[in-house]
Structures are given as structure tokens and as C-alpha cells.
Design a protein around this motif. Sequence first.
Motif, PDB file in Angstrom:
ATOM      1  N   ARG A 149       1.939 -15.085   1.250  1.00  0.00           N
ATOM      2  CA  ARG A 149       2.947 -13.964   0.989  1.00  0.00           C
ATOM      3  C   ARG A 149       3.619 -13.356   2.334  1.00  0.00           C
ATOM      4  N   VAL A 150       2.836 -13.171   3.102  1.00  0.00           N
ATOM      5  CA  VAL A 150       3.411 -12.565   4.311  1.00  0.00           C
ATOM      6  C   VAL A 150       4.443 -13.342   5.091  1.00  0.00           C
ATOM      7  N   GLN A 151       4.350 -14.957   4.972  1.00  0.00           N
ATOM      8  CA  GLN A 151       5.394 -15.608   5.355  1.00  0.00           C
ATOM      9  C   GLN A 151       6.513 -15.596   4.351  1.00  0.00           C
ATOM     10  N   GLN A 152       6.227 -15.641   3.061  1.00  0.00           N
ATOM     11  CA  GLN A 152       7.471 -15.478   2.127  1.00  0.00           C
ATOM     12  C   GLN A 152       8.330 -14.303   2.603  1.00  0.00           C
ATOM     13  N   ARG A 153       7.572 -12.955   2.889  1.00  0.00           N
ATOM     14  CA  ARG A 153       8.275 -11.842   2.919  1.00  0.00           C
ATOM     15  C   ARG A 153       9.080 -11.853   4.278  1.00  0.00           C
ATOM     16  N   ASN A 154       8.420 -12.406   5.241  1.00  0.00           N
ATOM     17  CA  ASN A 154       9.153 -12.530   6.508  1.00  0.00           C
ATOM     18  C   ASN A 154      10.702 -13.603   6.378  1.00  0.00           C
TER      19      ASN A 154
END
Length: 779
Positions: free
Chosen positions: A118-123
Motif C-alpha cells: 500500500r505504501v508503494q501504491q501511494r508513492n
Amino acid sequence: MADSETLECITEHERILQEIESTDTACVGPTLRSIYDDQPNAHKRFMEKLDARIRNHDREIEKMCNFHHQGFVDAITELLKVRADAEKLMGQVTDTNRRLQDAGREVTAQTEEVIRCRVQQRNMATTVEKLQLCIPVLEMYSKLKEQLESKRVSQYRFCQIMAENLPRLREEIKDISMSDLKDFLESIRKHSDKVGETAMRQAQQHRTFNSAVAKQASMGHYIKPVYSLNERTHAHTPNGLLMDDDTGDDEADEEILTAQDLVDFSPVYRCLHIYTVLGDRETFENYYRKQRKKQARLVLQPQANMHETVEDVAFRCSSGCFDHILHATQGLVTRAFTDELWNMALSKIIAVLRTHSSYCDVPDLVLELKNLIVIFADTLQGYGFPVNRLFDLLFEVRDQYNETLLKKWALVFREIFELDNYSPIPVETEDEYKLVVSRFPFHDAEIEKQDFPKKLPMSQSVPQIYTQVKEFIYASLKFSESLHRSSTEIDDMLRKSTNLLLTRTLSSCLQNLIKKPHIGLTELVQIIINTTHLEQACRYLEEFITNITNVSPETVHTTRLYGLSTFKDARHAAEGEIYTKLNQKIDEFIQLADYEWGMAESDGRASGYLMDLINFLRSTFQVFTHLPGKVAQTACMSACKHLSTSLMQMLLDTELKQISMGAIQQFNLDVIQCELFASSEPVPGFQGDTLQLAFIDLRQLLDLFMVWDWSTYLADYGQPTSKYLRVNPATALALLEKMKDTSKKNNIFSQFRKNDRDKQKLIETVVKQLRSLVNGMSS
């Protein structure tokens, strides 16, 4: 009428008893006072009524207990049955909790993976959004590039203006970015201590956590943190159950910042990028490295009063400085540069610490310095810098710490010795005896059999010194904490520092104590007894260190405590001082002697000064009964020999010109008292007439003059069976010269000249023969 009064009195007593049972204790006083203010013997009848009421309540209590006894027994029986079920339930709950943790471990791992995705998707979404904003600029740049490639732009005036202004703009951009970099470097100088403090605190927390985990692991269990999705922290307890960590909302919401989070490196990145694009990266790198080297020198300036209060600003600043240097940008500061800078800084740090630590004279200050060095070393080691030289420095600091401890404990020992009463410890009760034994390992079967009150042989300084030595060991142990040392190394350090305390500090204090003028014979006797018990306690000190370090004393390289030799040397010094002071006391009595050397005949009794001296010796040797037998015997023999020598010197004093036969007789009476004292066995353990032999020289000399047996002396001289074997010719001649007729009055030989002049000639002949013997001995 009497029956009515009695009934009224009984009713009043009932009322008083009800008040006592129902009212507060503060109101009982006035109620009881009313009994004694009433008619005569009312209190006696009240006491009878009170006893009856008490017996009644006792019966009711007994009935109540009998009534509930079976129920109580049944309840206990039920509880015993439930205990087994409760233990079984506890085991089941523990097993269920363990299986729950095992089942949830995979869920936790998957949850962490989901969070990472999810952090990667947000970035990625943020990056796409920012790139969409840049699309118009990129499209315009693409069109411009096409126009430039087709050379359709050069004829326009704006193109010429741009060609003229772009170099100037580039320089302005470089200057502005360099200015931002300078501001960044200045702010770094101001905030290095804060960054370094944060880095050191994190290193300390990491060390503390690791130490706690290692300690708990060594105990067979430890608390392992587990983080859940709802941001509540749990932990595994030793029995496997989950335990919530109840932290405040403020602490839970507070973001944990690292040392790097406290500094915004964007000016460095920006300036580096600009100089790289403009083809001037080398200039930037050289400037940046030069400035960082200057800052490293500035933060390492020592504090002027560092030896008075450990100021850790330099540690924090240097930690922050190297943290900045290492984390600035990849490749901007090479490893060779940081190593060179670190070696320079480390040399200055070690030199400053070595200089200022030598001035520290307070153990706590040195200990604080050691803790700062350890944290500083851990911090820099965490960043990959070599810190072996810092840990080598700690050995020097440890020696300095031991020196400060020794100085501190020297004052402690001196105070103990000054406050000691040098008398056996009186013990009135068994509790007092247990208290003393708890502070000092004393065991004596004979004393333990005695009834209270009794006395322990050592004085109060012995348990105090033993306790202080243990306190010293604890204080010395503090330095070994967090130094990554093995148990064997810690054991060796504790034993060596304890040896220094015993052989140097305590031994010196004992030697100084023994030499003090106010320490008399009684005190010296007690000091010898004290050192004997302290020597015996050394094995308990070794056990004490072994219990701390868990290192067996039978290990090959284990250092032994030198307490035996320390206390033995102190005891020998005290014994020698006893002999010296005893002889000095004898000299004081001898100085009181007032012989009338020209007296016609003796008084018929011994001199007063000598009787006082003998009484003093008797009382003194009674005190010596607590000493080891050989010490008391040696002191007694030394005193008798010194007394004999002093009396002999009194007879042969060169300032004494003339001695009468009456004075010789008086002197003989005094020597007889000395011989009687020697034969009375003032100290047990002498064989035969060993002690009397101390006066044998005086006895034979006086017998020679009292009997006037010169013919026997001269005839048997030099023979091993001679009656006067211990009489030296020079001694006899010196004394005979004092008795010759050198003046016409008060001469013992005057009557001989009147009655028989042949005797005078005989004396002259004896003198000549004695002189020939003396001359023969000298040749």
C-alpha cells in the motif's frame, strides 16, 4: 432499700457496658471515670460484671466457631480440589495462547506485506500525479527541442537574449545554491549537539534493549515485543500470554525521529545537482569536504572545566558531525575522506580525554566519563567507524577510576580508625549478635557457647572495614558494566582492584595508624586482634567476588587476594611498635630512678620507681593474654632484656663517678625484684628459667661485687664452667674503678687502709689484672 440500690447499680453497669461496646474508643474515658466517681466498691462490682460479660462473649464466639467449623473445612477441601483444575485450566489457556500466536504469526507477516504494498501504491500514485503536472512543460520542451534541431529559432531575438542571459543566470543559480549550502552548514554547526545527542540516545536505548534481552534470555525467558495493526504494543510474557503495553496517547502518537530526520539535506542535494548539471561537481565536493573538516576541528575543542563536570557537548557535536558527513549524499564524501577525518578526530578526542581524565578526582565523575565514552563509541560504531582505540582508552580511564576509588576509601578507612574505640564489641542480646555476624563473618565456638551478654574479640572497626571493602568491590564493578567484557576479565579486574585496596590503601592506613602517638599498648593489642580477624575474612571476600562473577576461584588464571600478606605485615608492624612503646614506657620509669650512689647501706627494700614499673608490666601483660602466645612471650622477653640493659647502663654511666657498696646493695634489691617478676611467669609459655636469663648478666656482676670473689673470677676466667661467665672484664673494671679510693672522703676502702693495707694492694692487683685482660681482648 439495699436490694433496690443493688438492682440500680446492676442496671447502671449494664448501661455502661452497652456504651463501651457501642461507642467510639475516644468516648470510653468519661464512661469509665463515672464508675470510679460512683459509690464505694462500685468499680469492683463493675469488674465482676465485665468479667461475666467477657465470658458470655467467649461462649458465643466459641459457639459461632463450632457452628462454622465444618463449613470452613469443607470450603478448604473444595479449594484443594479446584486447585488441580485451576492448574489444568492454566495449562490449557497457555497452550491455547501459544497456538493462537503461532496461527497469527503468518497473518502478521501477510499484514506487513500488505502495508508495504500500500505504501508503494501511494508513492506511485503521488508520482503519477506530480508527473501529470509536469506534462505541459515537457510538451513545450519537446516542441522547443524540435525547433532547435530544425534551426528555426535562432533568428528570433528572444533566442539571442536567452543566449546572452543564460550563463549569467547559471552563475546566479550557483551562487544562490552555494549560499543555501553555507546556511545549511551554519545551521548544522548549531544543531550538531542536538543531532549527536539524539544519535547517542538511540545508541544507548539500543544497547539497553540488547542488554535487557540478553539478561532475560540468560534467565530462560524474555519479553518479546509484538506490534499489532491497531498500533497497540503487546509483549510475550514468560508464560506465553499476551500483555498489553499501556502507554499514553501522546507517547503512542509521537513519531520516533532518527538523527537523520532532524536535518533537512535538501540544500546539499540541490547544490550538488546544480553543480553537477553545470559541470562543476569537483569544485562543490572540494568545498564541501573542506568545510566539513573545519567543522570537525571546531566541535572537538575541549571544555575548560571538563575535569570538574563532564560536559558531553563535544561528544554530541562530534557524533552529529560524523552522522551528517556519513549521510549527506552517496559518493559526495568518500570512505577514504571520512576515515581520514575520523582518525584526526579520534586522535584529538583521545588526547583531550586522556589529559582531562587525569585531573578527575571524583569516582562518579570518572564513571560518567566512561559511560559517555561507551555511548559515543557505540554510536560511531553503529555508523561503521572503528572504535577500538576508544575502548583501549577505557583501560586507562579504568585505572584512573580505581585511583579515585582508592583515594576515597583511604578517607573512609581513616575515619573508621579515628572513630574506633579499640575495645571488644559488647553484645547484649542474640539479636545484636546476629546483626554483627550479618555484617562480618565471625564464627567462634567458644564465644557462641557463652551466655549473653558477651564480648566479641574484635573492635567495631572490623565489621565496618569488611563492609566497606564489599562496597568498594561494588563500586569497582560499576566500571565493568556495558564494556563487553567476559566474566573472567571482570573477575580478574575486581580481584586486582581489591588487592590494590588491601595492599596499598588499607595497609598504608594501618601503618599510619600504628605509628600515631596516641595509639598505646592497649590499642596496639586490639589492632593485632583486628588484623587477625580481617585476615581470616579474606576467604569470604573471595567467595563474595565469585558469587558476583560466577568464576570459580580454582580457575588457572584467577588472581588471589593478597589480604593474608597485607594483614600479616600490619600485624608484624604493630608487634614491633608494641615492643618499641613498651621499651619507651620502661625508659620513662627508669628516668624516675633517684639512687643515692654514695649511701652507706641500703634501705632494705626495693626502690619505689621499680615497683611501679613491675606493677605496670604485670597489668600490661594481663592485657596481652588476648594476643597470640609467641607475641606476648616476645614482648615480655623484650621488656625484660631492655630493663636489664637499662639497669646495666645506669651502673656503667660515664657521668657516674663514684658508687658505694651500700648503693650496690640497694641496686641488688631492685634486681632481685626483677628476677622475682621474671620467675612469676607474667606470660605463660616460657620453659624453665628462660625469662630469668634476661637478668643473668646483672646477677653475676652484682654477685661478684657483693661476695667480692675476685680470686674465683680471675682463676676461672675463660672457662665454660666459670661461675661468672657472663661478667665482661671491661664491665667489672669500669664498675671497680667507680669504687676505688679516688678521693679521701666517702671511700669504701678507707677502713681497709686503716685495718689492713694488704687489701688495698690486692685491689690494685685486681685492677691491674682486669686491665691486662681488657687489653688482651682488645689486641
